[in-house]
Design a protein around this motif. Structure first.
Motif, PDB file in Angstrom:
ATOM      1  N   ARG A   3      -3.710   2.039  -4.297  1.00 23.23           N
ATOM      2  CA  ARG A   3      -4.057   1.981  -3.310  1.00 23.23           C
ATOM      3  C   ARG A   3      -5.018   1.312  -2.452  1.00 23.23           C
ATOM      4  NH1 ARG A   3      -0.779   7.300   0.001  1.00 23.23           N
ATOM      5  NH2 ARG A   3       0.992   6.113  -0.164  1.00 23.23           N
ATOM      6  N   ARG A   4      -5.852   2.148  -3.421  1.00 24.02           N
ATOM      7  CA  ARG A   4      -7.910   1.516  -3.603  1.00 24.02           C
ATOM      8  C   ARG A   4      -7.829   0.344  -3.221  1.00 24.02           C
ATOM      9  NH1 ARG A   4     -12.881   3.822  -5.315  1.00 24.02           N
ATOM     10  NH2 ARG A   4     -14.183   3.112  -4.780  1.00 24.02           N
ATOM     11  N   MET A  39      -6.051   4.995   6.662  1.00 28.67           N
ATOM     12  CA  MET A  39      -6.472   5.194   4.956  1.00 28.67           C
ATOM     13  C   MET A  39      -7.252   6.831   5.010  1.00 28.67           C
ATOM     14  SD  MET A  39      -5.367   2.363   3.683  1.00 28.67           S
ATOM     15  CE  MET A  39      -3.838   2.571   4.438  1.00 28.67           C
ATOM     16  N   ARG A  40      -8.529   6.559   5.375  1.00 26.25           N
ATOM     17  CA  ARG A  40      -9.089   8.138   5.338  1.00 26.25           C
ATOM     18  C   ARG A  40      -8.085   9.363   5.277  1.00 26.25           C
ATOM     19  NH1 ARG A  40     -12.157   8.477  10.070  1.00 26.25           N
ATOM     20  NH2 ARG A  40     -13.698   6.620   8.785  1.00 26.25           N
ATOM     21  N   ALA A  87      -6.251  -1.682  -0.201  1.00 21.94           N
ATOM     22  CA  ALA A  87      -6.933  -1.558   1.264  1.00 21.94           C
ATOM     23  C   ALA A  87      -8.114  -2.206   1.673  1.00 21.94           C
ATOM     24  CB  ALA A  87      -7.307   0.310   1.533  1.00 21.94           C
ATOM     25  N   ARG A  88      -9.206  -2.153   0.760  1.00 22.34           N
ATOM     26  CA  ARG A  88     -10.318  -3.538   0.115  1.00 22.34           C
ATOM     27  C   ARG A  88      -9.473  -4.683   0.635  1.00 22.34           C
ATOM     28  NH1 ARG A  88     -13.405  -1.679  -5.257  1.00 22.34           N
ATOM     29  NH2 ARG A  88     -14.699   0.214  -4.342  1.00 22.34           N
ATOM     30  N   ALA A 122     -14.659   2.876  -0.511  1.00 16.55           N
ATOM     31  CA  ALA A 122     -13.671   2.223  -0.483  1.00 16.55           C
ATOM     32  C   ALA A 122     -13.201   1.152   0.928  1.00 16.55           C
ATOM     33  CB  ALA A 122     -12.009   1.737  -1.411  1.00 16.55           C
ATOM     34  N   LEU A 123     -13.463   1.889   1.864  1.00 24.72           N
ATOM     35  CA  LEU A 123     -13.602   1.677   3.542  1.00 24.72           C
ATOM     36  C   LEU A 123     -14.481   1.192   4.181  1.00 24.72           C
ATOM     37  CD1 LEU A 123     -11.569   5.029   4.210  1.00 24.72           C
ATOM     38  CD2 LEU A 123     -10.963   2.663   3.940  1.00 24.72           C
ATOM     39  N   TRP A 178       1.083  -1.337   0.045  1.00 27.61           N
ATOM     40  CA  TRP A 178      -0.022   0.047   0.205  1.00 27.61           C
ATOM     41  C   TRP A 178       0.873   0.847  -0.031  1.00 27.61           C
ATOM     42  CZ3 TRP A 178      -0.344   3.543   3.190  1.00 27.61           C
ATOM     43  CH2 TRP A 178      -1.615   5.032   2.704  1.00 27.61           C
ATOM     44  N   THR A 184      -7.600   8.009   0.826  1.00 31.30           N
ATOM     45  CA  THR A 184      -8.621   6.994   0.296  1.00 31.30           C
ATOM     46  C   THR A 184     -10.257   7.348   0.797  1.00 31.30           C
ATOM     47  OG1 THR A 184      -7.060   5.449   1.268  1.00 31.30           O
ATOM     48  CG2 THR A 184      -8.926   4.594   0.633  1.00 31.30           C
TER      49      THR A 184
END
Length: 177
Positions: A53-54, A89-90, A57-58, A98-99, A46, A94
């Motif tokens: 990145r997305r 991530m936020r 992250a998932r 995706a979160l 990541w 991101t």
């Protein structure tokens, strides 16, 4: 050891392919260190692969869920790690889509606290810790750790009942072990 090309393969799989990948590679019985190494390797990917990145992250969020379902990591650890990861991530920008939502993250943290709000040990004086049972201290510490993680999502909670529940826990957090 998990090779980088295996991680790339995992990233490209659908959910069923990811389950099969884990079934073939995870040690039996599940070993927390294997899972923690896998999550660390995903974190590194990541960091260095900004364009993906997305997707990374998932994948990490999915893997955290799998670690819990496969009993490799406990409920509290999964909730805490997920909360910190989602906050990171936020903060990194991101996309929210995706979160998991802040509500889902905070609810998981609060639900993982092993003791009820009205039963948690909150010593009035730090010198009175010796009067607590070991399990009481552990539960209080677990609650504090989970609240530290959940608190990072406080501003994004939408459910008013959940926000009230979080506020009630945060009110006693300074007294937790």
């Amino acid at each position: 050891m998990i090779a980088g090309d295996e991680l790339d393969q995992l990233l490209g799989c659908d959910e069923e392919g990811r389950r099969r990948w884990l079934d073939r590679r995870q040690p039996a019985p599940p070993e927390a260190n294997w899972w923690l190494q896998l999550l660390l390797l995903i974190d590194e990917r990541w960091e260095h692969r900004v364009a993906e990145r997305r997707e990374w992250a998932r994948l990490e969020i999915w893997l955290l869920g799998q670690a819990g379902r496969r009993s490799a990591l406990g409920r509290a650890e999964v909730a805490e790690r997920t909360a910190y990861f989602v906050a990171r991530m936020r903060d990194a920008g991101t996309a929210a889509s995706a979160l998991p939502s802040a509500d889902a993250v905070v609810r998981a943290c609060l639900d993982a606290i092993p003791v009820a709000l009205d039963r948690v040990a909150v010593p009035a004086d730090p010198r009175s810790l010796r009067s607590l049972e070991l399990d009481e201290m552990r539960d209080s510490r677990c609650a504090k750790n989970l609240l530290n993680a959940a608190e990072r999502h406080r501003a994004h909670v939408e459910d008013p009942d959940l926000a009230d529940r979080l506020r009630a826990w945060l009110a006693i957090k300074p007294g937790l072990v």
